[in-house]
Motif scaffolding. Structure first.
Motif, PDB file in Angstrom:
ATOM      1  N   CYS A   1      37.329 -45.589   6.485  1.00  0.00           N
ATOM      2  CA  CYS A   1      38.275 -44.468   6.424  1.00  0.00           C
ATOM      3  C   CYS A   1      39.714 -44.947   6.558  1.00  0.00           C
ATOM      4  O   CYS A   1      39.982 -46.030   7.094  1.00  0.00           O
ATOM      5  CB  CYS A   1      37.978 -43.466   7.542  1.00  0.00           C
ATOM      6  N   VAL A   2      40.619 -44.121   6.076  1.00  0.00           N
ATOM      7  CA  VAL A   2      42.046 -44.337   6.304  1.00  0.00           C
ATOM      8  C   VAL A   2      42.555 -43.172   7.136  1.00  0.00           C
ATOM      9  O   VAL A   2      42.320 -42.011   6.813  1.00  0.00           O
ATOM     10  CB  VAL A   2      42.826 -44.463   4.971  1.00  0.00           C
TER      11      VAL A   2
ATOM     12  N   VAL B   1      47.811 -45.223   7.636  1.00  0.00           N
ATOM     13  CA  VAL B   1      48.970 -44.935   6.787  1.00  0.00           C
ATOM     14  C   VAL B   1      49.525 -43.582   7.193  1.00  0.00           C
ATOM     15  O   VAL B   1      48.777 -42.597   7.251  1.00  0.00           O
ATOM     16  CB  VAL B   1      48.589 -44.925   5.290  1.00  0.00           C
ATOM     17  N   ASP B   2      50.822 -43.504   7.463  1.00  0.00           N
ATOM     18  CA  ASP B   2      51.409 -42.252   7.953  1.00  0.00           C
ATOM     19  C   ASP B   2      51.846 -41.304   6.843  1.00  0.00           C
ATOM     20  O   ASP B   2      52.017 -40.116   7.075  1.00  0.00           O
ATOM     21  CB  ASP B   2      52.608 -42.559   8.863  1.00  0.00           C
ATOM     22  N   ASP B   3      52.042 -41.809   5.627  1.00  0.00           N
ATOM     23  CA  ASP B   3      52.510 -40.956   4.531  1.00  0.00           C
ATOM     24  C   ASP B   3      51.325 -40.416   3.738  1.00  0.00           C
ATOM     25  O   ASP B   3      50.484 -41.197   3.255  1.00  0.00           O
ATOM     26  CB  ASP B   3      53.419 -41.756   3.600  1.00  0.00           C
TER      27      ASP B   3
ATOM     28  N   ILE C   1      37.510 -46.185   0.028  1.00  0.00           N
ATOM     29  CA  ILE C   1      37.652 -45.657   1.375  1.00  0.00           C
ATOM     30  C   ILE C   1      37.838 -44.147   1.304  1.00  0.00           C
ATOM     31  O   ILE C   1      38.116 -43.586   0.244  1.00  0.00           O
ATOM     32  CB  ILE C   1      38.841 -46.297   2.121  1.00  0.00           C
ATOM     33  N   VAL C   2      37.691 -43.497   2.452  1.00  0.00           N
ATOM     34  CA  VAL C   2      37.771 -42.036   2.541  1.00  0.00           C
ATOM     35  C   VAL C   2      38.998 -41.649   3.356  1.00  0.00           C
ATOM     36  O   VAL C   2      39.214 -42.182   4.452  1.00  0.00           O
ATOM     37  CB  VAL C   2      36.501 -41.451   3.203  1.00  0.00           C
ATOM     38  N   GLY C   3      39.795 -40.758   2.829  1.00  0.00           N
ATOM     39  CA  GLY C   3      40.908 -40.198   3.562  1.00  0.00           C
ATOM     40  C   GLY C   3      40.638 -38.755   3.931  1.00  0.00           C
ATOM     41  O   GLY C   3      39.598 -38.185   3.549  1.00  0.00           O
ATOM     42  N   PHE C   4      41.548 -38.158   4.663  1.00  0.00           N
ATOM     43  CA  PHE C   4      41.397 -36.762   5.085  1.00  0.00           C
ATOM     44  C   PHE C   4      42.660 -35.992   4.741  1.00  0.00           C
ATOM     45  O   PHE C   4      43.770 -36.509   4.840  1.00  0.00           O
ATOM     46  CB  PHE C   4      41.138 -36.677   6.591  1.00  0.00           C
TER      47      PHE C   4
END
Length: 296
Positions: free
Chosen positions: A191-192, A223-225, A238-241
């Motif tokens: 995940c990210v 990653v903040d952006d 990968i999986v982001g939210f």
């Protein structure tokens, strides 16, 4: 140099007669003459010449006239602007917001505000929750639209809506094409995420859902952006939210494409709040009147 002395000078310049000028200002003529003398002492030159036959402006008075008019007009405008801001009918309102607020709340609220208070200018800033709350504390924002209710005695808030979170994956990810997956399947995925300070409520909701599913997330990137998150998920397995609103957006034209996948068992949910500083601000009150919900 006092404003009333400038006003007296302008009346004299308009009438070129001390008696009529004094009457127009509802002053006694000696008071008007005193105002002129004090103004001339402050400026350092004679502005009005008079004798038994006439009253006229000196060359210095002619040069002084237009600027004096401008000063008095600007002071009058400043007073009107201050009174308008005090009643919430004019001024500048600075609003922070996140993606779901920009999609589902702001368009209707700003349309209503413009119809009720057309002289109010709005400045908008899209930011994550943490930076919005920091800007609110620094006085750089008047209203923040964020995830989670801040735990602060100096802030007031209003719950606006509930927002489901979704998984974001690239078009080549094995989840692409699936409508929904149980949260527990994230046990087998990288995940990210983002720094918790960027959005504590969203971060905690994701980890709480993982805990409820009996899994531990594997965090491969931070990653903040949100835009950078979308790029990473588009090019890496990968999986982001993201919120369902941002997930449905899918990215800007020409950028790497992503797709959203609904999560369930549990469905991670966030409350979206409008937040503002406790105190009197008529512009904020005018905007809040255009929002759904009840202050807390």
């Amino acid at each position: 140099m006092e404003l009333r002395h400038l006003v007296s000078f302008l009346a004299i310049a308009e009438e070129l007669h001390f008696g009529r000028a004094a009457a127009s200002l509802h002053l006694a003529q000696p008071s008007l003459s005193q105002h002129l003398r004090r103004l001339e002492r402050a400026v350092g030159v004679e502005l009005v010449a008079r004798n038994s036959h006439e009253v006229r402006l000196t060359p210095a008075g002619e040069a002084f006239l237009d600027l004096a008019r401008d000063i008095v007009a600007r002071v009058d405008q400043a007073g009107k602007a201050a009174r308008a801001a005090a009643t919430g009918s004019a001024g500048t309102l600075r609003i922070g917001y996140n993606f779901p607020a920009g999609q589902r709340v702001l368009p209707g609220a700003l349309t209503a505000l413009d119809s009720r208070r057309p002289a109010v200018d709005v400045e908008m800033f899209e930011m994550r929750t943490g930076p919005q709350l920091a800007a609110l504390a620094d006085g750089k924002l008047d209203v923040a639209m964020v995830y989670g209710r801040p735990n602060s005695t100096t802030l007031r808030s209003r719950r606006l809506l509930r927002v489901p979170l979704v998984a974001i994956v690239g078009e080549k990810h094995r989840w692409a094409g699936r409508q929904r997956v149980p949260f527990g399947e994230l046990a087998d995925e990288s995940c990210v995420l983002f720094n918790r300070a960027q959005s504590a409520a969203m971060y905690d909701t994701i980890l709480s859902a993982a805990q409820s599913s009996g899994i531990q997330l594997t965090i491969a990137d931070e990653v903040d952006d949100p835009g950078a998150t979308a790029i990473l998920t588009a090019i890496k397995p990968i999986v982001g939210f993201a919120s369902a609103a941002r997930g449905a957006f899918g990215g800007s034209p020409g950028s790497p494409r992503t797709t959203s996948v609904a999560l369930y068992d549990p469905v991670p949910m966030l409350d979206l709040y409008a937040v503002w500083a406790d105190g009197q601000n008529p512009l904020v009150d005018a905007f809040l009147a255009c929002l759904p919900g009840t202050p807390t």
